[in-house]
Each structure stands twice: as C-alpha cells, then as structure tokens.
Enzyme design. Structure first.
Site, PDB file in Angstrom:
ATOM      1  N   HIS A 347       3.569 -48.527 -29.383  1.00 40.11           N
ATOM      2  CA  HIS A 347       4.151 -47.203 -29.695  1.00 40.11           C
ATOM      3  C   HIS A 347       4.280 -46.690 -30.881  1.00 40.11           C
ATOM      4  CE1 HIS A 347       5.364 -46.078 -25.298  1.00 40.11           C
ATOM      5  NE2 HIS A 347       5.693 -47.380 -25.159  1.00 40.11           N
ATOM      6  N   LYS A 533      14.522 -34.470 -31.614  1.00 38.62           N
ATOM      7  CA  LYS A 533      13.635 -35.898 -31.491  1.00 38.62           C
ATOM      8  C   LYS A 533      14.798 -36.571 -32.273  1.00 38.62           C
ATOM      9  CE  LYS A 533      10.027 -33.973 -32.799  1.00 38.62           C
ATOM     10  NZ  LYS A 533       8.890 -34.431 -31.711  1.00 38.62           N
ATOM     11  N   ARG A 534      14.462 -38.014 -32.380  1.00 35.90           N
ATOM     12  CA  ARG A 534      15.174 -38.867 -33.226  1.00 35.90           C
ATOM     13  C   ARG A 534      14.996 -38.598 -34.508  1.00 35.90           C
ATOM     14  NH1 ARG A 534      12.862 -43.595 -35.066  1.00 35.90           N
ATOM     15  NH2 ARG A 534      11.206 -43.504 -33.863  1.00 35.90           N
ATOM     16  N   LYS A 539       9.440 -37.882 -39.068  1.00 37.30           N
ATOM     17  CA  LYS A 539       9.447 -36.611 -38.285  1.00 37.30           C
ATOM     18  C   LYS A 539       9.745 -35.382 -38.862  1.00 37.30           C
ATOM     19  CE  LYS A 539      10.703 -39.646 -34.180  1.00 37.30           C
ATOM     20  NZ  LYS A 539       9.736 -39.251 -33.292  1.00 37.30           N
ATOM     21  N   THR A 641       6.574 -37.006 -26.899  1.00 30.23           N
ATOM     22  CA  THR A 641       6.686 -36.104 -25.501  1.00 30.23           C
ATOM     23  C   THR A 641       7.493 -35.012 -25.625  1.00 30.23           C
ATOM     24  OG1 THR A 641       8.636 -37.528 -24.938  1.00 30.23           O
ATOM     25  CG2 THR A 641       6.469 -38.409 -24.235  1.00 30.23           C
ATOM     26  N   LYS A 645       7.008 -31.499 -23.206  1.00 28.14           N
ATOM     27  CA  LYS A 645       8.031 -30.724 -22.211  1.00 28.14           C
ATOM     28  C   LYS A 645       8.250 -29.414 -22.762  1.00 28.14           C
ATOM     29  CE  LYS A 645      10.183 -35.325 -22.298  1.00 28.14           C
ATOM     30  NZ  LYS A 645      11.002 -36.177 -23.002  1.00 28.14           N
TER      31      LYS A 645
END
Length: 810
Positions: A347, A533-534, A539, A641, A645
């Site tokens: 991942h 998100k985390r 990110k 993901t 969504k």
C-alpha cells in the site's frame, strides 16, 4: 430476508417489550437502537448459518483477509440497505413516531481503523459478501481503537475512544473457538530423526477469543464473517498474573490501535499485536481445515490468505511454524503450500511504512518465528547464490543489518504482490521493488482500489440516489457501471439543476453539523472545499493552508475583491508521535480562528477543522463537498479512496497526477478535473539529481514570501513555535514534498476552480460526468479481480437446504 412494514412494527414492539418491558413512547434512544439491531440480526442470522453450511457442502475455496485495521463505520443503515429492509423499516419507524436517522446516530463507530487502509478492508468485506464470494476478515478487536481527537487551544489532544462502553451489538463472542498464542520465552529444538520437536520455556500463554460480525451481502441471501480477536488470560494462567499491572500486559495487546511507536515499549507492543492476530487467525484456519480430513499438502487448493499491507506479514512464518512444528511436514512441502496460499498487497512506497523490525525485538516477542524467518532467509540466499550477484542478494534478502524486512518476507513468501493503482504498481515494478519484479515478474499485478458505492452513495446520499433513480432507473444499485448511463444526460438542464439541488441540500445539512460542533456559521451558497484524509506531510494539507493564507491576505488588502466565497473543510488525525503533523493541525486551527473572527472579510472565507474525523462524519461531509482536494506529492500516494468517494458524490477533483487520480482523469477527461503540479518523472528527477532549492521560490516570489513570513512574523497569532517549525521545514530542510514548487500551479488551478464555479450550469455538468464515471471504482469490481486473478475463489452457489450439522467458519 422478506419483511413487511406490519411485520416489522409487530416484531419491533415485541422485542422492545421483552427486552426492556417498555412501550415505544417510553424507550430511550439506546434502547430503541439495541432493539432495532436485535430485529436486524434476527433477519440475517439464519442466512449467516446457511452461508457457512453451503461452503462446507460445496467444498468451496475461501479467502481470509488479514488486516490490522477494519473501519466499517456504523452498520445499522448499511445492513438495512443490504437486506432490502431500509425503506420498510424507515416507514415502520415513522408510523411509530420514530426517526431512523436519530436512532442511527446512537450507534458508535467501530474504532478499528485509522483511515484508508481500514476503510478499504471494510469495503472489500462488503463487496465479498455482496458478490457472494466466500471471504472472511481477520483482525483485532481493539477496546479503544484509534484515539478520540479533541482540539484544545488549537492543539490535537488524544483521548481514549471507548467505543465498547455499551458493548458491540453486532458481534458474537465465540469462546469455544478460542486459541492459545505463545509469546516470549525461549525455544528449544530436538531432532528425533523424523522432525524437530519444539519446546518452549518461560513463554507467556495468551488466550485469543474471537468475536464474529456478520457481513451482509446486498440483496443476495449471503452473509460472510469478520472475525476480530480479543486477548485474555487463560484460566490456567491466572496465577501468573497476580496484579492489575500484570494483567495489563495481556489486556493491552488488544487495547489500542497503533500504540505510540516513539519508544521501545510502544514498538514492541505493536509487534506483539501483529503476531497475536496473525497467529490466532492462522491457527483457527488450519484447525477448521483439519476438521474435514483433507491433506495439508493440498491446503492451498482450499484456502487463500491475503496479507493487507505488511502488518500481517508474519502470516508467512506462522503458517510455516504450524505446518513444520505441529503437522511435521517436510520444509519444502510446507514452503510450497505457504507460497501458494499467501498473497500480499503493498500500500505504499514510503520507506517508513515498509516495516522493519530489529532481530532482537522479534526474538523477544516470538523466538521460534525468528528462527523460521532466519531459515527462510538462509534458503533464499542459498537459492540465489551463483544466479544473482551478491549486491542483488543483499538488497533483497529478508534479514540485513540486524533488521527483519517485513515487505521482503511477504513478497518472498507469497505467490502474488499487487499495487493499488496503475502508477503505484509501475513504481513498485520499476523502482521500489524492481529487484523483486526482476526475480518474480509473474507475481506482480495491479488491482486499483475501489469503494463500497452502496454505502457512499445509497446510504450517505439518498437525495442524489433518488435523482439518479428517476433518471436511469435502479440497475446501478446492483451494477455500479450502470452509472455511466448518466453521461447521456449531460445536456439535460432539468437534471443538472436537480444535481445542484441535491448538492445544496447536503450542504445545508453539513452546515448544521458544523454549527452544532464548532459554533461556526457557514453559508451553503459558498464553495465547500474539502480535504479529508490522514494528516501527513506528503498529503500536503500544508499546501492547502498556504493557499488559504493567500486568500485571506488578498481579502485584507482589498476587502472588495470579487473572490468566490469559500468554506475550507478539513478532517484528519495525526499520529500521536508525529509532531510535525500536529503542528500543521495547530496552524490550520489558528488560521481558522483568525479568518472566522475577522469581520472585515464579511464571511467570504471560512475555515473549519472538524474534530475526530471518521466514517460517520465522512458520510456527512462527502455528499456536501464541491471540491475534492487530492494534492499529495506525485509518487507518494499509493491510490487514495477519498478521491473516489468524493467524485461519486459530485465533487470536482483538484489533483496532482498521483495514485488513482490518474485513472480518475482518464475516465472523466481533462475538462472535468483540475490537474496541477509536478509529475512522477519530475519528482523522481529532483530526488535523483538533488537540484531542488526551495529557497529560490521564497526569494523570487513575493506572494509566497509574504505567506511564509505570516507564519513567523505574528500575522497568524499563537503559532510562535509551530509557525517557525513549518517555516524551517520548507526553507532550511528544503521542503521534502515540494510544496513551494507546486504552489504557483496550485493557486492558478484554484483560480480556475473559482471561475468555473461561477458558471453553475457548467459546474453541474462536470459534477454529473464525475458521478457517471465513478462506477468504475467499485470495490465489487476490484474484489472480483482479486478473486479471479489472485485467490482463485468463486461465488457461492445458491444456498442449499439440507441436513448438514451446524458449522462455524473456523
């Protein structure tokens, strides 16, 4: 699973009376919720039993999906939908003066995951059941799970997440299926001439008790099992744990997801957790398999075991341990079955996430497992000697420099390694795992992640779902690719207005949540810009923040400027020991305080950071989002993901060419997504030639110069320490994730977003085309590819009625 409204009302009132001796009007929300759960479970319990009967009768191969995280969220509405009871129950409750939404709010999210990894595992569980595939989850029943996030003076504070205070109404304890897990001590081997006899000295014996949750398939009379393990002290060992502190050593094994890994105690606890649930799961699988007198030399024909990321990599060694030490198979025979049984999903390409454990730490946790890994490594080196050069062998072996490389163990010990997006798999094959790809090219494959469209559209966004039904019918609810039929209506102005109306309805709903949780008032007419998100540097929530600061400074300079009103919405948790990420959270919150309380900008800009982001909160945010921020540094996000969504719910994506963003772009087309930033090749070039100089962007761009100065000159209050930390990370530490390099492109792209938003007809058309193409990211399709290409499992045949003794999954 048939249920009429009248039958439901009768059954509900009956169970409420039997359990609590109450009438509907006198019951508290928790009593109504628990009664409703009891009715739902009674509706699928027989099907759950028959599903397992059919597996045994038809001798079906099954997959066991090992994941240290599962993040199913609330199950009530999802189960009602999958059983086909949703509308009937909602109407029946209404007739009794009750509201399904209010009852559902009583349910506590199962705190079993952190983010994408756990949510993906849960989406896969839903899809396995909905596709009628024989699949089982295997994980840990954390008592507290990931922490509950609170903000105090802008700082993230971690509190225990006591999600099991009232128990878990969906799970069933299978005490009779408990297994014993050995940890620590010393291990001795004695060659009796036929095999090695293994004895343990001074080891701790831990009882692993399984709790099973039924995973209901969509309208197909099929229920699979998610099995989660709890650590307990065996009755025979009670004398060895005389104090509370002694007992805590066992109980802590299943207390918290991802214990603080900044110290030795936290790291060794996490390693123990990984061995605990892999050992318990493997033992139960083999025990169940042996009940049917099949030869262990054929176990890979009947069982598939999937390693979801590196946390369960010890499955390889534990499987070998049982086949060697308990079943006395020859090493080569055991190894062949192990490799054919195991498969592995990678991942990440991030080095810190490719787990490595010190040899001495593994020896402390389970010395026999270390011995087996050492022998796997020795045989691997022996096999390649003379075939590959020494450097190649040293780069790929499992144990090197006193560390055990778990990803190497998973790759060498399995028959399949897959990435989770096309770009990610290319990076694995061509860069990160290139040596292994050269060695085992037939083992590598791509399986782009998918999402449970049932939950993220039908459950989370019923308003939009009904609009889709009215346009293309209901086939899409069973086959998500049918959503593509919407593309035919991209010029239907009436439909585009309905799409816009559905979005506004959800924005009004989210605005109420924001007001209730934060006291901040936001306008549903503003553009809702969402990053959920985390919290991690790659990110790049920080890039988003720099843009917000720019917009604020622009408004301060010219309050009459015609900016599109925006509400920036964040949801994220930072790991407790990840100081830098927590500093970013502090800075976002302080910028929010500054912006939201400045009357001179007249509400044109709002910033909201919602606490304790999780599945249930996501179900409120995602349908209301106008913009989806997918702005990770290219090559760093394996897939993502949330991007899927959000596009499914009509948000337009602002993205780098990273992870599954590339595939989203390929489906929706360049005109229906907002792309910016460095490409994969540009990032890799910078990382190779080391010619990136972040200070150049600061020195040559006065806008960026002013924004960064705001972090250290008092413009943004209350971040004296955190502001300097961020400033230094970008300039003195040279901006590891190229935030400054991508800033100008990001700002230009956001200006394009604002201009597009002014043309609501065009915006809604782009939303429609995103919704139409989101069906290609269904977890159902992803799981079908895993089933066919990797696990070799087939859908369950129709449930047969017959005189078969009751069986349980393991």
């Amino acid at each position: 699973m048939k249920m009429t409204k009248e039958n439901f009302i009768h059954e509900f009132k009956k169970r409420l009376g039997e359990r609590y001796a109450l009438d509907v009007k006198d019951a508290a929300p928790i009593e109504l919720y628990q009664t409703l759960v009891a009715v739902v479970k009674s509706g699928y319990s027989d099907i759950w039993r028959k599903t397992w009967k059919s597996y045994v009768k038809n001798d079906q191969k099954q997959v066991y999906y090992f994941s240290i995280e599962f993040l199913p969220g609330r199950l009530l509405k999802s189960n009602l939908l999958n059983m086909g009871w949703y509308d009937v129950v909602e109407a029946g409750l209404k007739d009794m003066g009750l509201d399904l939404d209010q009852i559902s709010e009583t349910e506590v999210d199962m705190a079993l995951g952190n983010g994408g990894l756990g949510r993906l595992a849960s989406c896969f569980m839903d899809s396995l059941a909905s596709e009628g595939l024989p699949g089982n989850g295997n994980g840990i029943r954390y008592k507290y799970g990931l922490f509950k996030q609170k903000f105090v003076d802008g700082y993230q504070i971690e509190l225990p997440n006591e999600w099991l205070t009232d128990g878990n109404n969906w799970s069933v304890a299978r005490t009779s299926k408990a297994v014993d897990v050995l940890m620590g001590g010393q291990v001795h081997l004695h060659d009796n001439g036929k095999y090695y006899e293994v004895t343990y000295e001074g080891a701790d014996l831990i009882k692993a008790v399984p709790y099973d949750t039924g995973i209901v398939g969509y309208h197909n009379d099929h229920v699979n099992t998610m099995r989660l393990w709890d650590a307990q002290i065996p009755a025979s060992e009670e004398i060895n744990y005389p104090t509370i502190e002694d007992r805590r050593r066992v109980e802590d094994l299943t207390s918290v997801l991802y214990p603080d890994d900044s110290n030795y105690e936290g790291r060794i606890l996490r390693l123990k957790q990984e061995y605990f649930f892999t050992s318990a799961g493997i033992q139960s699988i083999i025990r169940h398999y042996k009940k049917y007198d099949r030869p262990l030399t054929e176990i890979s024909d009947h069982i598939a075991i999937h390693i979801n990321d590196t946390h369960p990599a010890m499955c390889v060694a534990e499987f070998m341990r049982i086949l060697l030490d308990e079943e006395h198979l020859d090493w080569d025979v055991a190894w062949k079955q192990t490799v054919q049984t195991m498969s592995y999903t990678n991942h990440t390409i991030m080095a810190e996430a490719l787990e490595k454990w010190p040899v001495d730490m593994l020896a402390t946790v389970q010395p026999r497992i270390l011995q087996i890994i050492e022998e796997i490594d020795r045989r691997y080196v022996e096999e390649l000697t003379g075939k590959k050069d020494e450097d190649f062998i040293e780069r790929t072996r499992i144990i090197k420099d006193g560390m055990v490389k778990m990803a190497h163990l998973a790759i060498i010990g399995s028959h399949s390694t897959n990435g989770v997006a096309k770009l990610h798999t290319e990076l694995l094959e061509n860069d990160v795992l290139h040596d292994f790809y050269e060695l085992y090219p037939e083992r590598f494959n791509n399986k782009t992640n998918g999402i449970a469209i049932r939950r993220w559209l039908q459950v989370a966004n019923p308003t939009l779902s009904k609009t889709i039904d009215q346009t293309i019918g209901t086939k899409w609810r069973f086959d998500s690719k049918e959503l593509h039929q919407l593309a035919k209506y991209d010029d239907d102005q009436a439909l585009l207005e309905k799409i816009g109306a559905a979005k506004r309805f959800n924005k009004v709903r989210l605005a109420k949540v924001i007001k209730e949780q934060t006291g901040i008032e936001v306008s549903p007419d503003a553009l809702f810009d969402v990053q959920i998100k985390r919290l991690h540097a790659y990110k790049r929530q920080l890039l988003n923040l720099l843009h917000i600061v720019k917009l604020y400074l622009d408004l301060k300079e010219d309050p009459n400027s015609q900016q599109v009103s925006r509400v920036f919405i964040f949801g994220a948790k930072a790991a407790p020991s990840y100081h830098y990420a927590k500093s970013i959270i502090k800075c976002i919150n302080e910028v929010a305080n500054l912006v939201n309380n400045d009357p001179t900008i007249e509400g044109k800009l709002k910033v909201v950071f919602l606490e304790n982001y999780g599945v249930s909160l996501a179900e409120k945010i995602i349908p209301a989002a106008d913009v989806s921020e997918q702005i990770s540094t290219a090559t760093k996000e394996a897939s993502g993901t949330s991007n899927m969504k959000l596009m499914l719910n009509g948000a337009l994506t602002v993205a780098t060419l990273d992870g599954a963003n590339i595939e989203i772009k390929d489906y929706v087309g360049d005109d229906n997504i907002f792309i910016f930033g460095l490409t994969k090749d540009e990032v890799l070039a910078y990382e190779t030639n080391h010619q990136y100089r972040a200070a150049d962007y600061y020195e040559n761009d006065p806008v960026l110069h002013r924004i960064l100065d705001a972090f250290v000159d008092g413009t943004i209050p209350n971040i004296e320490v955190e502001g300097h930390e961020i400033y230094d990370s970008l300039l003195r530490a040279n901006d590891e994730y190229f935030v400054l390099r991508d800033f100008a492109g990001y700002v230009a792209t956001q200006e394009r977003v604002s201009q597009t938003y002014l043309d609501q007809a065009k915006w809604n058309k782009m939303c429609l085309l995103n919704i139409a193409n989101a069906g290609y990211f269904s977890a159902d399709d992803t799981v079908e590819k895993y089933a066919t290409d990797i696990w070799q499992i087939k859908p369950n045949v129709e449930v047969q009625k017959g005189a078969i003794d009751d069986v349980y999954p393991f």
